[in-house]
Design a protein around this motif. Sequence first.
Motif, PDB file in Angstrom:
ATOM      1  N   ALA B 129       0.853  -1.180   0.000  1.00  0.00           N
ATOM      2  CA  ALA B 129       0.000   0.000   0.000  1.00  0.00           C
ATOM      3  C   ALA B 129       0.890   1.231   0.000  1.00  0.00           C
ATOM      4  O   ALA B 129       2.036   1.186   0.434  1.00  0.00           O
ATOM      5  N   ALA B 130       0.360   2.327  -0.521  1.00  0.00           N
ATOM      6  CA  ALA B 130       1.119   3.577  -0.545  1.00  0.00           C
ATOM      7  C   ALA B 130       0.682   4.528   0.553  1.00  0.00           C
ATOM      8  O   ALA B 130       1.143   5.683   0.594  1.00  0.00           O
ATOM      9  N   ASP B 131      -0.207   4.086   1.425  1.00  0.00           N
ATOM     10  CA  ASP B 131      -0.584   4.914   2.579  1.00  0.00           C
ATOM     11  C   ASP B 131       0.685   5.350   3.315  1.00  0.00           C
ATOM     12  O   ASP B 131       1.686   4.632   3.308  1.00  0.00           O
ATOM     13  N   ASN B 132       0.612   6.476   3.982  1.00  0.00           N
ATOM     14  CA  ASN B 132       1.812   7.002   4.624  1.00  0.00           C
ATOM     15  C   ASN B 132       2.396   6.062   5.676  1.00  0.00           C
ATOM     16  O   ASN B 132       3.589   6.122   5.978  1.00  0.00           O
ATOM     17  N   ASP B 133       1.536   5.202   6.240  1.00  0.00           N
ATOM     18  CA  ASP B 133       2.029   4.309   7.297  1.00  0.00           C
ATOM     19  C   ASP B 133       2.279   2.891   6.787  1.00  0.00           C
ATOM     20  O   ASP B 133       2.493   1.971   7.583  1.00  0.00           O
ATOM     21  N   ALA B 134       2.262   2.704   5.493  1.00  0.00           N
ATOM     22  CA  ALA B 134       2.410   1.352   4.941  1.00  0.00           C
ATOM     23  C   ALA B 134       3.857   1.094   4.519  1.00  0.00           C
ATOM     24  O   ALA B 134       4.559   1.997   4.052  1.00  0.00           O
ATOM     25  N   SER B 135       4.271  -0.165   4.648  1.00  0.00           N
ATOM     26  CA  SER B 135       5.634  -0.524   4.269  1.00  0.00           C
ATOM     27  C   SER B 135       5.782  -2.036   4.191  1.00  0.00           C
ATOM     28  O   SER B 135       4.828  -2.782   4.451  1.00  0.00           O
ATOM     29  N   ILE B 136       6.994  -2.468   3.849  1.00  0.00           N
ATOM     30  CA  ILE B 136       7.373  -3.876   3.920  1.00  0.00           C
ATOM     31  C   ILE B 136       8.622  -3.960   4.784  1.00  0.00           C
ATOM     32  O   ILE B 136       9.524  -3.116   4.678  1.00  0.00           O
TER      33      ILE B 136
END
Lengths: 202, 205
Positions: B129-136
Amino acid sequence: MSGIIAQNSGRHGGLIKASSGGGGVWNLIQTLTSDGSDASLSFTSGIDSTYDEYVFVFNNIHPETNDTQLTFQVNADGESGFNETITSNFFDAYHNESDANEALRYIASFDQAEGTGYQNLGVLGDDAGNDLCGDGYLHLFSPSSTTFVKHFISRFQSGENLYAKDQHCGGYINTTAAITEIDFKMSADEIQGGSISMYGIT
Amino acid sequence: MSGIISQNVGRTSGLVKAVAAGGGVWTLIKTLTASADSDLSFVDGTDDVVLDSTYPIYVFKFINIHPESVYVFTFQGSTDTGSSYGVEATTTFFKSQQTEAGASAGVSYDTSMDQEQSTAFIYSGRPLAADNDASISGTLTIFNPSSTTFVKHYMYSNQIMGTYCQNAFGAGYFNTTSAIDAFQFKMQTDNIDAGKIKLYGIGDS
């Protein structure tokens, strides 16, 4: 990196610079390297209460014979032979180089239910090009406990008959005796290359 | 144990006593921090990167890799010190996942994420996801990349915030007996906006 003393991995004595990551160190205890014709590779010392977790890392294990499995068993303190009781589970994900076949599956023939046989960690191939091997790790938790059974978790990646195989095993050695020795061997014939390193996790 | 300085596990600076068996510690080789980068590359012999026979095992740690857009985080290797990336690889992939709404829970093989004898960049999991709090975040382990005898095995385990909360498991081999001396990480499309990739070497002697 700065200062007069560098990180110095590999030093056996003296002073080294502290790891920037602090604790959680992997301490190398012993590496066994196949001489090219080993019936087994055994760690018969160094497994004790020093560490709560031991990790065995398999590096380029090469079998003598195609379609044989890397296996292990352990010996408990005060006993003889690699024949402790194991209950385990085993699954893998596999994929053919030609995309002809792929799946996630449980392999009942690789698990044990209160068995005393050698535990399968994964199947290995040996093709005409002689470029196949297997790599992975086995975690053994608190082997010196005299209260609990001994849990283990492994992951082993190998190439076999044009398949990539990501093999997972977990289980426990069903004894409250301390485990002091571990033995690795192929299900048939020899280990003909590679190494196994044993680390204690601080 | 003797001497004025003990093993001192947990110290993050200063001097500690070397372990009796020598190395085997995780040695941090290089950290790359993304800032709207099209790729992050680790090339042996460049910018203090060591990716050769010094260590038998190398581990990459992904720390909160955040994408510009909703795409897959990918990686590939190089046999020519980064001049090109595209080593033939066969990979397996399975995942455990569910949505934040509690839907689509399960564990399964995913044929859309694997590859067979392909030189394409390898998928590390479903799109982020590209949400500001999303990552891997996760780990990629490479075994003996400098071998000129065997194929090069790798395995990874990543946790992703995307359409799904996904725990992704991939493994396979670079089907080459040439030494792999560089790795590149990039999004399938657009940039890596933030996050860190750390490269460690694990000794066995």
